[in-house]
Design an enzyme around this catalytic site. Sequence first.
Site, short mmCIF file in Angstrom:
data_model
loop_
_atom_site.label_atom_id
_atom_site.label_comp_id
_atom_site.label_asym_id
_atom_site.label_seq_id
_atom_site.Cartn_x
_atom_site.Cartn_y
_atom_site.Cartn_z
N CYS A 2 0.84 -1.20 0.00
CA CYS A 2 0.00 0.00 0.00
C CYS A 2 0.88 1.25 0.00
O CYS A 2 1.88 1.32 0.71
CB CYS A 2 -0.95 0.09 1.20
SG CYS A 2 -2.09 -1.27 1.31
N ARG A 27 4.21 -0.33 -4.68
CA ARG A 27 4.00 -0.82 -3.31
C ARG A 27 2.72 -1.66 -3.18
O ARG A 27 2.50 -2.32 -2.17
CB ARG A 27 3.89 0.36 -2.35
CG ARG A 27 5.10 1.24 -2.32
CD ARG A 27 4.87 2.42 -1.40
NE ARG A 27 4.75 1.96 -0.03
CZ ARG A 27 5.75 1.83 0.81
NH1 ARG A 27 6.95 2.12 0.41
NH2 ARG A 27 5.56 1.41 2.04
N TRP A 75 -2.63 -2.89 -1.59
CA TRP A 75 -2.27 -4.31 -1.62
C TRP A 75 -3.15 -4.95 -0.56
O TRP A 75 -2.94 -4.75 0.64
CB TRP A 75 -0.79 -4.48 -1.29
CG TRP A 75 -0.28 -5.88 -1.41
CD1 TRP A 75 0.11 -6.51 -2.56
CD2 TRP A 75 -0.07 -6.82 -0.35
NE1 TRP A 75 0.54 -7.79 -2.27
CE2 TRP A 75 0.44 -8.01 -0.92
CE3 TRP A 75 -0.26 -6.79 1.03
CZ2 TRP A 75 0.75 -9.13 -0.17
CZ3 TRP A 75 0.05 -7.91 1.79
CH2 TRP A 75 0.56 -9.07 1.17
N ASN A 101 -2.04 2.40 5.50
CA ASN A 101 -1.15 1.31 5.14
C ASN A 101 -0.81 0.58 6.43
O ASN A 101 -0.32 1.19 7.37
CB ASN A 101 0.12 1.88 4.48
CG ASN A 101 1.19 0.82 4.28
OD1 ASN A 101 0.88 -0.36 4.17
ND2 ASN A 101 2.44 1.25 4.22
N GLY A 102 -1.07 -0.73 6.48
CA GLY A 102 -0.79 -1.49 7.71
C GLY A 102 -1.97 -2.38 8.04
O GLY A 102 -2.84 -2.61 7.20
N GLU A 482 18.15 -17.67 -5.15
CA GLU A 482 17.75 -16.36 -5.68
C GLU A 482 17.27 -16.48 -7.13
O GLU A 482 16.29 -15.86 -7.52
CB GLU A 482 18.92 -15.37 -5.54
CG GLU A 482 18.70 -13.99 -6.11
CD GLU A 482 17.49 -13.24 -5.51
OE1 GLU A 482 16.91 -13.72 -4.53
OE2 GLU A 482 17.13 -12.20 -6.08
N LYS A 486 13.53 -15.39 -8.30
CA LYS A 486 13.29 -14.40 -9.37
C LYS A 486 12.34 -14.96 -10.41
O LYS A 486 11.40 -14.31 -10.83
CB LYS A 486 14.59 -13.98 -10.07
CG LYS A 486 15.51 -13.07 -9.32
CD LYS A 486 15.07 -11.62 -9.26
CE LYS A 486 14.24 -11.34 -8.05
NZ LYS A 486 14.84 -11.22 -6.77
N GLU A 489 8.68 -15.29 -8.98
CA GLU A 489 7.87 -14.13 -8.63
C GLU A 489 7.44 -13.29 -9.81
O GLU A 489 6.40 -12.64 -9.75
CB GLU A 489 8.52 -13.28 -7.54
CG GLU A 489 9.83 -12.63 -7.89
CD GLU A 489 10.41 -11.84 -6.72
OE1 GLU A 489 9.68 -11.49 -5.79
OE2 GLU A 489 11.61 -11.55 -6.77
N HIS A 505 18.82 -36.46 -2.80
CA HIS A 505 18.13 -36.93 -1.60
C HIS A 505 16.62 -36.84 -1.73
O HIS A 505 15.92 -36.86 -0.72
CB HIS A 505 18.62 -36.15 -0.38
CG HIS A 505 20.09 -36.35 -0.11
ND1 HIS A 505 20.58 -37.49 0.48
CD2 HIS A 505 21.16 -35.58 -0.40
CE1 HIS A 505 21.91 -37.40 0.55
NE2 HIS A 505 22.28 -36.26 0.02
N LYS A 604 6.09 -4.33 -3.11
CA LYS A 604 7.53 -4.10 -2.97
C LYS A 604 7.99 -4.21 -1.52
O LYS A 604 8.98 -4.83 -1.22
CB LYS A 604 7.87 -2.73 -3.54
CG LYS A 604 9.33 -2.34 -3.46
CD LYS A 604 10.16 -3.14 -4.42
CE LYS A 604 11.63 -2.82 -4.34
NZ LYS A 604 12.44 -3.92 -4.90
O1 M6R Z 1 12.98 -4.59 1.50
P1 M6R Z 1 13.56 -5.93 1.87
O2 M6R Z 1 14.88 -6.20 1.25
O3 M6R Z 1 13.58 -6.15 3.35
O4 M6R Z 1 12.53 -6.97 1.27
C1 M6R Z 1 12.65 -8.34 1.54
C2 M6R Z 1 11.78 -9.14 0.61
O5 M6R Z 1 10.43 -8.83 0.80
C3 M6R Z 1 12.14 -8.90 -0.85
O6 M6R Z 1 13.49 -9.20 -1.09
C4 M6R Z 1 11.26 -9.77 -1.77
O7 M6R Z 1 11.55 -11.12 -1.58
C5 M6R Z 1 11.41 -9.37 -3.22
N1 M6R Z 1 10.16 -9.53 -3.87
C6 M6R Z 1 12.41 -10.19 -3.95
O8 M6R Z 1 12.51 -9.88 -5.28
#
Ligand code: M6R
Length: 609
Positions: A2, A27, A75, A101-102, A482, A486, A489, A505, A604
């Site tokens: 948000c 956001r 969001w 937001n929250g 990672e 990527k 997501e 395993h 984000k």
């Molecule tokens: O702002 P932050 O680095 O604390 O965020 C952590 C995760 O929410 C963030 O890395 C998230 O996994 C991203 N979508 C990854 O691309």
Amino acid sequence: MCGIVGYIGSRVAQPLLIEGLKRLEYRGYDSAGVAVLEGDHLRIARAVGRVAEVEEKLDQLGGFAGTLGIAHTRWATHGGVTEANCHPHRDDKSGIALVHNGIIENYAALRTYLEEKGHVFSSETDTEVLAMLIGELYEGDLEKAVKAALREVTGAYAIAVLCEHDPNTLVVARKGSPLMVGVGSGEYVVASDASAIIAHTSQAFPLDDYNVVRITREGFRTSTINDVPVSPKMMQLEMDLEQIELGGFSHFMQKEIYEQPKVLRTTLRGRLDHNEGRVILGGLASFAKELIKARRFILTAQGTALHAAMIGEYLLEDLAKISAEVEYGSEFRYRNPIIEENTVVVAVSQSGETADTLCALREAKDRGAMALGVVNVVGSSIARETDAGVYLRVGPEVGVASTKAFTGQVTVLTMLALYMARRRFMSPEVCARCLRQLDEIPAKVEQTLESDYRVRKVTERYVERDNWLFLGRGYNYPTALEGALKLKEISYIHAEGMPAAEMKHGPIALIDDGMPVVFIANKGRQYDKVMSNIAEVRSRGGHVIAVATEGDNDIKSVAEEVLYIPECEEYLSPILAVVPLQLMAYHAAVLRGHDVDKPRNLAKSVTVE
Ligand code: M6R
């Protein structure tokens, strides 16, 4: 998670609010809305979908002319994605409108209380409950009503509130969710982050938890919800508009991948003292004596930042010979962690606002740990709540998929490990050699980016496949995680990352004819072992895409596709190896027709637990 914007001044608020929402759309982007006071008449436009949908609605309504307004991009947490659940929410008695937001955790009890008083709700949200509560407590003073309501609330909030009966007042407040006030001349822009403020002013101050700011066109006053006056900490915003614009790229993610050589140079600038063979980290200076006593590091983070932290664990143990471990912030907090004397907790976060990481940090501090931050956003909650820290300096990251922040985090953690190593035992000569290697990394990232066309071609061949594996060992086990994250997501392809050895395993059962299996197979201590793991995949019909070291011709005989990275020391290889994986995810998302910068269901900055 948000985005909220507010404006009070002499300009027409609507265009500023819409422009601010577009900047904050990363956001949260499932619905949006705007409320503007025209004289003492409250006008609201809300729509499911992107900010553009609200703009269309505003056009149909002939636009709003007032100079005081609030806006929100959502969001969803409480309640589905419907227009009734969009913000701004209003009360049914006192002309209140509010964006939030929250999460209000005790919303159910408050709702029952308000319903008993005769209030009728039109949404499923916790936010409407707060609007109603403020309305219920309003007796002619908006600030007073907001404070009284917030004293009843548990949970997290950043809010902006206005009232039909007070057309010269905007009240904002924060607990747990970020909010800052931009101070212009005779006008104020309030927003979840600086990107919605910077076009109007570079003077701003962030709110601390439990702070309330009453803003009128003539000035502002900051105090706590219990009415204790607070002096705001004014800061100069260092962001410039160019940094948050696409500048010729198709997507922010693409721009941010390509920015990596430049921003990593900024991350390193002034921090490597080649003559003395040492790392200079100004943010740790006041803490140097404490740090030297450190016996154990706990790195805590979520998502991509957690993967960077895992590499940090390897770096601290390997280079600085100090015990280190990594914990999801969300798990650390609730498992009664043991913090012994001289434990340093390092919170790694791009935004500096991730609730899980922030809560873990607080827990660790309460248990006596020293707290360091490895954060990108200057002045963010984690940056403010740590004893010391090192900023990433990679500039604003707008794409929801974190890319340059990851390489920035690994670069900073490498410097931290060398800083510790040098203070513990490493000679200036050895350290100077490491610094030279580290200094060459931005140019090597540049070289790695030259393979973009080839990465796209490889991705095209496998993009229809719905299940992928990412495997690596040692320093590149987190890189494999990672790479999988990527891909998941932004392209919505199911991908698993794991240590290459773990495959046999159990997960090896997944491998069928043509399944893409990405190996990070750079030259290093475990290269031969990785080659054996590749053979295991090949003999079961999997298609191997290898990220390998330039000049390695042997790998061509075992992998269908090879993506080369320049030769480098093993401890630096994740910074290079992740680049083709970022590009692969990017191309897969584009080829599948997804909105790269706003992937479904994500936001984000995750400011709720
Ligand atoms: O702002 P932050 O680095 O604390 O965020 C952590 C995760 O929410 C963030 O890395 C998230 O996994 C991203 N979508 C990854 O691309």
